[in-house]
Write a protein that holds these residues in place. Sequence first.
Motif, PDB file in Angstrom:
ATOM      1  N   THR A  41       0.830  -1.203   0.000  1.00 14.30           N
ATOM      2  CA  THR A  41       0.000   0.000   0.000  1.00 14.30           C
ATOM      3  C   THR A  41       0.866   1.256   0.000  1.00 14.30           C
ATOM      4  O   THR A  41       0.662   2.169  -0.806  1.00 14.30           O
ATOM      5  N   GLU A 146     -16.458   2.019   3.304  1.00 13.09           N
ATOM      6  CA  GLU A 146     -16.084   0.630   3.008  1.00 13.09           C
ATOM      7  C   GLU A 146     -17.142  -0.336   3.501  1.00 13.09           C
ATOM      8  O   GLU A 146     -17.511  -1.295   2.824  1.00 13.09           O
ATOM      9  N   ILE A 249     -10.537  -2.364   0.825  1.00 12.33           N
ATOM     10  CA  ILE A 249      -9.809  -1.750  -0.279  1.00 12.33           C
ATOM     11  C   ILE A 249      -8.390  -2.318  -0.283  1.00 12.33           C
ATOM     12  O   ILE A 249      -7.782  -2.511   0.759  1.00 12.33           O
ATOM     13  N   GLU A 251      -4.591  -3.082  -2.916  1.00 12.40           N
ATOM     14  CA  GLU A 251      -3.841  -2.867  -4.146  1.00 12.40           C
ATOM     15  C   GLU A 251      -4.296  -3.873  -5.200  1.00 12.40           C
ATOM     16  O   GLU A 251      -4.795  -4.946  -4.890  1.00 12.40           O
ATOM     17  N   HIS A 255      -5.992  -7.817  -4.950  1.00 12.04           N
ATOM     18  CA  HIS A 255      -7.327  -8.152  -5.443  1.00 12.04           C
ATOM     19  C   HIS A 255      -7.263  -9.303  -6.444  1.00 12.04           C
ATOM     20  O   HIS A 255      -8.028 -10.274  -6.362  1.00 12.04           O
ATOM     21  N   SER A 270     -13.900  -0.697  -4.157  1.00 14.29           N
ATOM     22  CA  SER A 270     -12.811  -0.124  -4.935  1.00 14.29           C
ATOM     23  C   SER A 270     -13.235   1.243  -5.452  1.00 14.29           C
ATOM     24  O   SER A 270     -14.393   1.436  -5.821  1.00 14.29           O
ATOM     25  N   GLN A 274      -9.477   2.919  -9.802  1.00 16.14           N
ATOM     26  CA  GLN A 274      -8.726   1.663  -9.848  1.00 16.14           C
ATOM     27  C   GLN A 274      -9.132   0.826 -11.064  1.00 16.14           C
ATOM     28  O   GLN A 274      -8.354   0.005 -11.537  1.00 16.14           O
ATOM     29  N   ASP A 307      -1.378   1.483 -10.589  1.00 14.80           N
ATOM     30  CA  ASP A 307      -2.342   0.933  -9.630  1.00 14.80           C
ATOM     31  C   ASP A 307      -2.849   2.121  -8.831  1.00 14.80           C
ATOM     32  O   ASP A 307      -2.110   2.727  -8.072  1.00 14.80           O
ATOM     33  N   ALA A 309      -5.507   2.842  -6.588  1.00 17.48           N
ATOM     34  CA  ALA A 309      -6.297   2.942  -5.363  1.00 17.48           C
ATOM     35  C   ALA A 309      -5.681   3.929  -4.379  1.00 17.48           C
ATOM     36  O   ALA A 309      -6.367   4.793  -3.837  1.00 17.48           O
ATOM     37  N   GLN A 310      -4.393   3.799  -4.114  1.00 19.37           N
ATOM     38  CA  GLN A 310      -3.720   4.690  -3.177  1.00 19.37           C
ATOM     39  C   GLN A 310      -2.960   5.802  -3.915  1.00 19.37           C
ATOM     40  O   GLN A 310      -2.969   6.962  -3.494  1.00 19.37           O
ATOM     41  N   TYR A 368     -16.740   4.517  -3.449  1.00 18.53           N
ATOM     42  CA  TYR A 368     -16.502   3.114  -3.756  1.00 18.53           C
ATOM     43  C   TYR A 368     -17.614   2.470  -4.575  1.00 18.53           C
ATOM     44  O   TYR A 368     -18.793   2.790  -4.436  1.00 18.53           O
TER      45      TYR A 368
END
Length: 382
Positions: A41, A146, A249, A251, A255, A270, A274, A307, A309-310, A368
């Motif tokens: 992450t 979430e 959530i 990376e 997933h 997500s 992403q 990637d 997400a973060q 999300y």
Amino acid sequence: MKYSKAFILAAALSAGMAATASAEDIVIGSSLGLTGYGSLTDAHWRDGLAAAIEQVNKQGGVLGKQLKLVTEDNKSTPQQAVVVYRKMMSEDKVVAFDSGCISAGNFAAASFVARAKLPMFLCSILPRQPEEIKWAFQFLPPPKYEVDTRYQYLKEKTQVRKIGLLADPSPYVTLMKGIAEKTAAEFGLEVVASETYQQDDSDFSVQIGRLNAAGAGAVIMLGQGNAVVTAANNIRSLGLKNMLMLGSIQELDIHLAAGKVLGDQYMAPSPLIQLASEDMSILTDPKARAAAEPFVKAMKDKFGRSDNAQASRAWDSLLMMVEAMKKAGTTDGEKVRDAFEKLGPYVGAGASYNFTTENHIGITQNPYVLVSVKDDKLVLRK
């Protein structure tokens, strides 16, 4: 050779101007869990910062200077986080922090960072004390989002009504667990059992067996990192073909690994970004797409893949910090903090934000969607 006073004065002024022009860069510090359970992450958070700083510097920097990123590995522990925060303050002379997702580490350093009047832009939840919160800004969506995304799916799309929680002990997850326990009934769900694990545990068969024995039709896993893949393997090895697993959530690689193990049994919340790196049409909001396109391009140009997400929220946090510095006309911590609170609504690559003096949790709408894995790709869960 003799020189006139005027010449000497002019030379001194010239030297002073040259020194100013070559002054040190504006240094931003980042405490990151580059080893330990937070490594995947926080590595992506670092990548998002690096891409954003490169972009800013290409466009001329900030206040006539270039940005420099200093990263330090906190080893995913609060003890080491204190060490690296102090090091960056005393040796690197950072003017602000843009740190990763290890909440406990950011909490441990928050008191002395606040006393130094340095703003903290964080992937994690906010520290607990009001004086610390004044200097910290959260780029992580509230944990309720979430929980709600997963619960709403179970309510509307499945017959599952009994669930089990599997949670790590981190501050963020502890907060999310409390929300999950409190709000389950609002979705017609019942938490029949709750189990915990440590991030470095190699097997969760006992905990999952207990959840199954209690009648849970779905495991709500609360926590990030490779533990979710371990849990997925345990569900498969126990032969629990009807047990759903709803992860947190994560990376992209995690997933995909969990989805490869469990197929349709695995799903997780997500952010749309992403999913969008391979198909920008997923972002139907023109402003969101306009913010996301330069981010995705920069990440692919620099790292060969993206990637998001973060990394997208790291990118957003850095660009918003830069905007605050420009508005403040300085890197002074207090003035940058005050300017940041007045930026107003901001559409970023990873989410939309609305920080104010009273609200230091920037994401105020659920970003999300629920995803699953098909053909080694994330897809929207129907």
